[in-house]
Every structure is written in C-alpha cells, then in structure tokens.
Design a protein around this motif. Structure first.
Motif, short mmCIF file in Angstrom:
data_model
loop_
_atom_site.label_atom_id
_atom_site.label_comp_id
_atom_site.label_asym_id
_atom_site.label_seq_id
_atom_site.Cartn_x
_atom_site.Cartn_y
_atom_site.Cartn_z
N LEU A 115 0.88 -1.16 0.02
CA LEU A 115 0.56 0.04 0.18
C LEU A 115 0.87 1.21 0.52
CD1 LEU A 115 -3.02 -0.97 2.44
CD2 LEU A 115 -3.18 -1.01 0.17
N ILE A 116 1.96 1.30 0.28
CA ILE A 116 3.03 2.54 -0.06
C ILE A 116 3.05 2.25 -1.00
CG2 ILE A 116 5.37 3.09 0.83
CD1 ILE A 116 5.29 2.15 4.02
N LEU A 117 3.49 1.39 -1.60
CA LEU A 117 3.86 1.63 -3.09
C LEU A 117 3.09 2.40 -3.63
CD1 LEU A 117 6.18 -1.39 -3.30
CD2 LEU A 117 7.03 0.45 -3.64
N PHE A 148 6.26 18.62 1.34
CA PHE A 148 6.38 17.20 0.33
C PHE A 148 7.20 16.02 0.75
CE2 PHE A 148 9.25 15.85 -3.73
CZ PHE A 148 8.58 15.42 -4.21
N LEU A 149 8.42 17.03 1.43
CA LEU A 149 9.46 15.97 2.45
C LEU A 149 8.03 14.88 3.05
CD1 LEU A 149 12.32 17.97 2.88
CD2 LEU A 149 12.44 16.08 1.78
N ILE A 150 7.36 15.72 3.51
CA ILE A 150 6.83 14.27 4.94
C ILE A 150 5.44 13.84 4.29
CG2 ILE A 150 4.35 15.05 6.79
CD1 ILE A 150 6.26 17.69 7.09
N ALA A 151 4.91 14.52 2.95
CA ALA A 151 4.27 13.16 2.18
C ALA A 151 4.97 11.91 1.61
CB ALA A 151 3.72 14.19 1.48
N LEU A 152 5.68 12.50 0.46
CA LEU A 152 6.23 11.30 0.70
C LEU A 152 7.61 10.46 1.36
CD1 LEU A 152 7.15 12.34 -3.42
CD2 LEU A 152 5.54 10.43 -2.31
N GLY A 153 8.18 11.66 1.61
CA GLY A 153 9.36 11.39 2.40
C GLY A 153 8.91 10.36 3.97
N VAL A 154 8.55 11.22 5.00
CA VAL A 154 8.65 10.71 5.90
C VAL A 154 7.22 9.76 5.80
CG1 VAL A 154 7.62 11.43 8.27
CG2 VAL A 154 9.56 12.75 6.55
N GLY A 155 6.80 9.88 4.94
CA GLY A 155 5.18 8.80 5.05
C GLY A 155 5.26 7.84 4.19
N HIS A 156 5.95 7.98 3.50
CA HIS A 156 7.02 6.98 2.37
C HIS A 156 7.21 5.90 1.91
CE1 HIS A 156 2.86 8.69 1.25
NE2 HIS A 156 2.37 7.45 0.48
N LEU A 209 10.67 6.29 4.17
CA LEU A 209 11.32 6.11 5.41
C LEU A 209 10.49 4.66 5.60
CD1 LEU A 209 12.58 9.15 7.34
CD2 LEU A 209 13.92 7.29 6.04
N PRO A 210 9.15 4.92 6.29
CA PRO A 210 8.81 3.13 6.54
C PRO A 210 8.78 2.81 5.87
CG PRO A 210 7.16 5.53 6.59
CD PRO A 210 8.16 5.79 5.38
N PHE A 211 9.11 2.20 4.73
CA PHE A 211 8.79 1.27 3.67
C PHE A 211 10.59 0.89 4.33
CE2 PHE A 211 10.60 -0.80 -0.34
CZ PHE A 211 9.25 -1.40 -0.69
#
Length: 300
Positions: free
Chosen positions: A188-190, A221-229, A231-233
């Motif tokens: 789901l992250i992808l 942008f950093l929170i939505a894609l970086g922190v939210g996708h 790094l968790p992946f």
C-alpha cells in the motif's frame, strides 16, 4: 476557433479548514481500519489478550466519530447538521453523514450483540463512508485540483494505507503475528506513493499545473513522500530482513514498527492537509460560461 479569456481568474479560496482535514483523515482511516480488520479476523482474534479483539476494532468507529465531531466545531450552526440528510439524492456530503451514522451505529451494535447482520451493515457503511469522502472532493468541480480523475483513487489509497498502518500497530500491541500485515502495508505504501506522484504530475491544462504548485512546498513534500512513504518502507524492509535472519526480532518489532506507524500516519495527515488546504484554487470563469454548470448549484 474562438479564444476565451478568463472573466474571473483562478483564486485561492478557503473552502474548509483543519476540522475538515481531520474529518477526512480520521473518518477515512477509521472506517477502513474497521472493514480491513475483518480480513485478518482469524489471526487477530486468536492472539488478542483474552480473545477481545472486538474491543480493539471499535477504534475504527471511534476515530470516525471524532472526525465528525471535528467538523461540527467548524460549522456555524451545528444543530442544523441534521438538514444534510435532506440532499441524499445529489450530495456526497449527505451520503457521508448517512454512511457514518450507519457505520458507527452498526459497529457498536455488533460489538454488543454479535449479530452478523450488524457486522455486514457496519462493513458496508464503512466502505461507503470512505468512498463518499473521496467523491465529495471529486464532485467539487469548481476546484481545479479536486476534479482531477486521480483524486478519488489517491484518497482511497491513502485511507487504506493509514488503516493498514494503524492495524499493524494495534496487532503489535496485542501480540499478533504481523508478517502479512507488514507485507500489505509495504504494498500500500507503493500504491499510495504512486498515486500521490501521479497527482503531483497531473497537468492536462494550465489550470491544473497552477493548482498543484502549492503541493510542492518543501516541508509538505518531504513529509508526504519522505516521512510518510520512503522511510516507513525502508524500516519495514529492515524488519523483514532481520526477522528472516532471526537476530533481535523482538526488540526491533517493538521499536521500528511503532516508528513506521507514526511516520505513515504523519504522511497521511500531511497529504490530506495538502489537498484540502493547499489544493483549493477555484477555476477561472470565462466570458459566456454558465456559472452553475462550472461550479454546480448544490452548494456543497
């Protein structure tokens, strides 16, 4: 071919505030958390302390209720909210309220009585609630970004990702095996990350290109894609790899998974805030254009 020039140019307009953001985030996450939890009902119920997973499942309707409560605080006259149900034939907002009421009532009723009919009512209403929220944005034709075809899909994928992450965190808390949930969360992250990138790159017209510019703010942008996708992946990959070699599994499970859940939820909240608060540019009106055809006459 005649050229049309804007009579009223595109403008940023505050349509909803943070209470609406919280409703979209909490309502979408809570409803799908409840529905998706039944897919893992066997393993979750078998491992929950005292076999009381049904109690934890009530987190879903609780979050949705908090979302509606947040919207009530933004309404000018909260007592008039009942009139929303008068427009079920044409208003996704009215349908959201109805679905939310059926979901919360059905979920609580099933927890108290275990009637299968209430279970399926709650599941169906939960899915409908998330769909109504996605379509409520898409049906706002006067807002350029919201009318993009990818918006409903991205809204649903974000809700699913947040629900899966929350379910993963609750499963860890209850001592349930998380391998399948971790794999589902990674997929789901992808999916959601891809939908978000498509939304950012969606630019069929100049209006759409201008409307998505605020979404490229460095912080969001950093929170939505970086922190939210991203790094968790990577954290989930690390957990799976270390679990495979059997080195320090328990310690990593109880440290990295909570971090992953919090990051995914932070990214999901940032996405909702970006779309609702920053992607709210109204379309320009051209001379000779029917205002109600462009913006709709239902006043949502």
């Amino acid at each position: 071919m005649a050229r049309f020039f804007p009579f009223v140019g595109a403008v940023r307009h505050t349509i909803w505030g943070w209470p609406a953001v919280l409703n979209f985030f909490l309502g979408g996450m809570g409803s799908l958390f409840y529905a998706v939890s039944f897919l893992f009902d066997g393993s979750l119920s078998a491992h929950a302390p005292g076999n009381e997973w049904g109690f934890w499942r009530l987190i879903g309707p609780g979050l949705s209720a908090l979302g509606f409560l947040a919207v009530v605080t933004e309404a000018g006259k909260p007592r008039h909210a009942v009139f929303l149900l008068q427009h079920l034939h044409r208003s996704w907002m009215s349908r959201e309220v109805l679905a939310g009421g059926l979901f919360i009532g059905g979920a609580v009723g099933y927890a108290l009585s275990s009637l299968p009919a209430l279970k399926w009512l709650a599941i169906a209403a939960a899915v409908c609630l998330s769909v109504c929220q996605a379509m409520m944005l898409y049906d706002s034709k006067g807002v350029t970004l919201w009318s993009a075809a990818i918006v409903p899909l991205q809204c649903l994928s974000a809700n699913l990702l947040a629900a899966a992450a929350l379910l993963l965190g609750v499963a860890l808390w209850t001592g349930t095996a998380q391998m399948v949930l971790m794999a589902a969360t990674m997929v789901l992250i992808l999916v959601d990350g891809g939908a978000w990138v498509v939304l950012l790159r969606h630019r069929p017209t100049t209006e759409h290109r201008n409307a998505r510019i605020p979404l490229f703010k460095t912080s969001s942008f950093l929170i939505a894609l970086g922190v939210g996708h991203l790094l968790p992946f990577l954290l989930l990959v690390a957990v799976l790899v270390i679990n495979a070699i059997g080195d320090g599994q328990g310690v990593l499970m109880h440290s990295l998974i909570p971090m992953t859940v919090l990051m995914v939820l932070a990214g999901g909240l940032a996405q909702k805030a970006d779309v609702v608060l920053d992607g709210n540019s109204l379309r320009p009106i051209q001379r000779g254009e029917n205002f109600f055809h462009r913006y709709g006459a239902h006043g949502e």
